[in-house]
Scaffold this motif. Structure first.
Motif, short mmCIF file in Angstrom:
data_model
loop_
_atom_site.label_atom_id
_atom_site.label_comp_id
_atom_site.label_asym_id
_atom_site.label_seq_id
_atom_site.Cartn_x
_atom_site.Cartn_y
_atom_site.Cartn_z
N VAL A 56 1.01 -1.29 0.19
CA VAL A 56 -0.23 -0.09 -0.12
C VAL A 56 0.62 1.36 -0.26
O VAL A 56 0.82 2.05 -0.79
N GLU A 57 2.08 1.32 0.98
CA GLU A 57 3.07 2.88 1.33
C GLU A 57 3.36 2.02 -0.07
O GLU A 57 3.06 3.64 -0.76
N GLY A 58 3.94 1.47 -0.81
CA GLY A 58 5.16 1.42 -1.76
C GLY A 58 3.84 1.95 -3.76
O GLY A 58 4.16 3.02 -4.11
N ALA A 59 3.15 1.08 -3.35
CA ALA A 59 1.86 1.69 -5.19
C ALA A 59 1.26 3.71 -3.99
O ALA A 59 1.49 4.11 -4.75
N HIS A 60 1.24 4.11 -3.09
CA HIS A 60 1.49 5.70 -2.86
C HIS A 60 2.50 6.36 -3.02
O HIS A 60 1.80 6.92 -3.73
N ARG A 61 3.68 5.77 -2.95
CA ARG A 61 4.43 5.99 -3.12
C ARG A 61 5.01 6.99 -4.86
O ARG A 61 5.46 7.47 -5.08
N LEU A 62 5.02 5.70 -4.77
CA LEU A 62 5.44 5.52 -6.64
C LEU A 62 4.31 6.46 -7.22
O LEU A 62 4.29 7.05 -8.40
N ARG A 63 3.18 6.13 -6.97
CA ARG A 63 1.95 6.25 -7.62
C ARG A 63 2.77 7.96 -7.22
O ARG A 63 2.19 8.88 -8.33
N ALA A 64 2.52 8.76 -6.43
CA ALA A 64 2.62 10.01 -6.38
C ALA A 64 3.88 10.73 -6.83
O ALA A 64 4.15 11.85 -7.79
N TRP A 65 5.37 9.93 -6.92
CA TRP A 65 6.28 9.93 -7.65
C TRP A 65 5.71 10.16 -9.47
O TRP A 65 6.44 11.04 -9.99
N VAL A 66 5.29 9.14 -10.10
CA VAL A 66 4.58 9.98 -11.58
C VAL A 66 3.64 10.35 -11.94
O VAL A 66 4.09 11.31 -12.87
N GLU A 67 2.46 10.82 -10.43
CA GLU A 67 1.95 12.07 -11.07
C GLU A 67 2.47 13.58 -11.39
O GLU A 67 2.56 14.32 -11.75
N GLU A 68 4.25 13.17 -9.97
CA GLU A 68 4.61 14.68 -10.20
C GLU A 68 5.42 15.18 -11.35
O GLU A 68 5.32 16.66 -11.65
N ARG A 69 5.40 13.72 -12.13
CA ARG A 69 5.84 14.19 -13.33
C ARG A 69 5.71 14.21 -14.40
O ARG A 69 6.08 13.77 -15.73
N ASN A 70 4.39 13.93 -14.14
CA ASN A 70 3.51 14.11 -15.56
C ASN A 70 3.83 13.04 -15.92
O ASN A 70 3.29 12.76 -17.56
N LEU A 71 3.97 11.19 -15.72
CA LEU A 71 4.45 10.46 -16.39
C LEU A 71 2.28 9.58 -16.62
O LEU A 71 1.76 9.40 -15.84
N PRO A 72 2.61 9.12 -17.85
CA PRO A 72 1.18 8.90 -17.69
C PRO A 72 0.35 7.44 -16.65
O PRO A 72 1.32 6.74 -16.10
N ILE A 73 -0.57 7.98 -16.42
CA ILE A 73 -0.64 7.06 -15.44
C ILE A 73 -2.70 6.84 -15.42
O ILE A 73 -3.16 7.98 -16.34
N ASN A 74 -3.31 5.61 -15.56
CA ASN A 74 -4.66 5.57 -15.53
C ASN A 74 -4.95 4.93 -14.18
O ASN A 74 -5.30 4.55 -13.71
N PRO A 75 -5.56 6.34 -13.98
CA PRO A 75 -5.96 5.90 -12.12
C PRO A 75 -7.86 5.26 -12.26
O PRO A 75 -8.36 6.08 -11.06
N CYS A 76 -7.76 4.14 -12.66
CA CYS A 76 -9.05 3.75 -12.95
C CYS A 76 -9.56 2.05 -11.80
O CYS A 76 -10.85 2.62 -12.25
N GLY A 77 -8.86 2.37 -10.93
CA GLY A 77 -9.69 1.31 -10.55
C GLY A 77 -9.96 -0.12 -11.27
O GLY A 77 -9.48 -0.73 -11.45
N LYS A 78 -10.09 -1.40 -10.27
CA LYS A 78 -10.17 -2.23 -10.63
C LYS A 78 -11.06 -3.13 -9.94
O LYS A 78 -11.61 -2.95 -8.68
N VAL A 79 -11.77 -3.83 -10.36
CA VAL A 79 -12.68 -4.84 -10.27
C VAL A 79 -12.62 -6.19 -9.71
O VAL A 79 -12.10 -6.84 -10.99
N ILE A 80 -13.15 -7.23 -8.86
CA ILE A 80 -12.66 -8.32 -8.83
C ILE A 80 -14.27 -9.05 -8.76
O ILE A 80 -14.12 -8.71 -8.13
N VAL A 81 -14.25 -9.90 -9.76
CA VAL A 81 -15.24 -10.97 -9.39
C VAL A 81 -15.30 -12.42 -9.68
O VAL A 81 -14.03 -12.62 -9.61
N PRO A 82 -15.92 -13.27 -8.90
CA PRO A 82 -15.48 -14.07 -9.03
C PRO A 82 -16.17 -15.19 -9.59
O PRO A 82 -17.61 -14.59 -10.30
N PRO A 83 -15.64 -15.89 -10.73
CA PRO A 83 -16.26 -16.46 -12.39
C PRO A 83 -17.17 -17.72 -11.48
O PRO A 83 -17.81 -18.35 -12.44
N ARG A 84 -17.21 -18.02 -10.26
CA ARG A 84 -17.71 -19.65 -9.75
C ARG A 84 -18.27 -18.81 -8.87
O ARG A 84 -17.51 -18.24 -8.18
N ALA A 85 -19.68 -19.09 -8.07
CA ALA A 85 -20.52 -18.95 -7.44
C ALA A 85 -19.88 -19.63 -6.10
O ALA A 85 -19.82 -18.58 -5.08
#
Ligand SMILES: Cc1cc2nc3c(=O)[nH]c(=O)nc-3n(C[C@H](O)[C@H](O)[C@H](O)COP(=O)(O)OP(=O)(O)OC[C@H]3O[C@@H](n4cnc5c(N)ncnc54)[C@H](O)[C@@H]3O)c2cc1C
Length: 396
Positions: free
Chosen positions: A57-86
């Motif tokens: 969590v901390e690594g993602a937070h720091r790397l994301r901030a680092w990427v955003e500060e430099r205006n590098l490409p980032i897609n903050p689109c989120g993620k959804v996880i689904v069960p393929p079987r009930a």
């Protein structure tokens, strides 16, 4: 990425004055760090207490901030996880609980919420798990930018050095061009070759790396289905692979990749065809995997049945259809992207290692098993590695 991040933290924390990065390749990013999905994981999967859980969590937070500060490409689109079987529905609660204990933000969704995000997606149980903080970056851009900044700050890069020899007792490396590098401390962050490098320092003899190939497919540009966020299946939490998933690109190119697969590879760097095939190693590794299958250690049979053969297009399509049933064969094309994961195996315990592993040698530290999410976590992973070293040297 792991080596660069250690160099970055050595500078940030003003621990070292003189740093050299030695790589066998002429440029960085030729292996896992330049060939991964680029997903900044939000920390849902990892058992609380694991190093992965502590740093993701901390690594993602720091790397994301680092990427955003430099205006590098980032897609903050989120993620959804689904069960393929009930019957996999209960795993959503396990993931939600793990995520919350690890400090991640998660939300349980019903089918309507899932359809609002990705109209074509399917959940077998009527529920899904939403991770708003998952993002996608361009891994090669991150590696190149980080290298560039380190060079500007005085770090030396010595590339194309395959076949150097180690003299740990006198803290020296002899490079193939005859030059000698004296070091105060050496960090081995050699990814797919980290166990071999460690063995040059007499470290980690009980470990060997098993390579698994990750092929990607992609939705053709004209395909009517274009998920806007990451779509993952509920994974088998016993094995380190997350299952084939849909990942939108980090920039504005509407490209959605599907993968990666996780098939035993014929060589640690066998990205295409017969390139870098190592038959003896492959046979030895297949014997290890057959042993895992027979003993069904950590539910290994389920991995074999559900993931080992996904390099076969019909099975890949079936896996994709479990998430989006309307995907058809003619929507897909093979991507140029391919990566190889370095999964560590402990010969003594006969287990696949689940967590990052850092071993110590004389004036050296060896980062083994830098599997996913080591890219995401790299900035934060560097800190405990350095802290341990400083404590050992009594430097506080
Ligand atoms: C298909 C795939 C998808 C993935 N998806 C994700 C993801 O979405 N998110 C995520 O967080 N993680 C992901 N990962 C994991 C992530 O890519 C790795 O955890 C991470 O890149 C490991 O970084 P590294 O620096 O340890 O290894 P590497 O990037 O492989 O770097 C090791 C370096 O060591 C060099 N080297 C090797 N041998 C020697 C030697 N003898 N002498 C000198 N140099 C040497 C290599 O040339 C290389 O440059 C994925 C991995 C794969 C394969």
């Amino acid at each position: 990425m792991v080596g660069l991040s250690i160099a970055h933290q050595l500078l940030e924390r003003q621990i070292a004055r003189s740093i050299a990065i030695i790589d066998k390749e002429p440029e960085l990013g030729r292996h896992s760090s330049g060939r991964n999905s680029g997903v900044l994981h939000a920390g849902l999967y990892y058992k609380p207490g694991n190093v992965k859980a502590q740093v993701c969590v901390e690594g993602a937070h720091r790397l994301r901030a680092w990427v955003e500060e430099r205006n590098l490409p980032i897609n903050p689109c989120g993620k959804v996880i689904v069960p393929p079987r009930a019957d996999l529905d209960a795993q959503l609660d396990v993931l939600a609980q793990r995520g919350r204990s690890n400090g991640a933000v998660v939300e349980l969704w019903d089918e309507t919420q899932l359809r609002d995000a990705i109209p074509e997606a399917r959940t077998a149980s009527g529920r899904a798990l939403w991770s708003p903080n998952t993002a996608v970056v361009k891994p090669m851009t991150v590696v190149q930018r980080l290298q560039h900044e380190l060079l500007e700050r005085g770090v030396r890069f010595i590339g194309a050095q395959e076949g150097w020899t180690a003299h740990p007792e006198i803290q020296e490396l002899q490079l193939p061009n005859g030059n000698v590098i004296a070091y105060g401390h050496l960090f081995n962050c050699a990814g797919l070759q980290a166990d071999r490098v460690a063995s040059l320092f007499g470290v980690g003899g009980e470990y060997t790396l098993l390579p698994f190939k990750g092929l990607y497919w992609q939705l053709k540009p004209g395909c009517p289905i274009q998920p806007r966020c990451n779509l993952y299946p509920v994974p088998d939490l016993n094995v380190p692979f997350l299952g084939v998933h849909f990942t939108p690109s980090a920039d504005l190119t509407p490209l959605v990749s599907i993968g990666p697969t996780a098939t035993p590879a014929w060589g640690r760097e066998n990205y295409r065809g017969l390139e870098a095939v190592q038959p003896t190693m492959a046979i030895a590794n297949l014997a290890i995997l057959a042993g895992q299958y027979l003993a069904n250690r950590g539910g290994f049979r389920r991995y074999v049945h559900e993931q080992a053969f996904l390099a076969l297009p019909p099975l890949l399509l079936k896996a994709a259809q479990q998430l989006i049933p309307s995907v058809r064969a003619d929507h897909l094309e093979l991507s140029q992207k391919v990566g190889i994961r370095s999964q560590l195996f402990n010969r003594k315990t006969q287990n696949l290692e689940d967590d990052f592993l850092c071993l110590t040698g004389y004036a050296s530290t060896h980062v083994l098993n830098a599997i996913s999410p080591a890219f995401t976590a790299s900035f934060a992973l560097a800190d405990p590695i350095l802290d341990e070293k400083l404590q050992e040297l009594n430097l506080g």
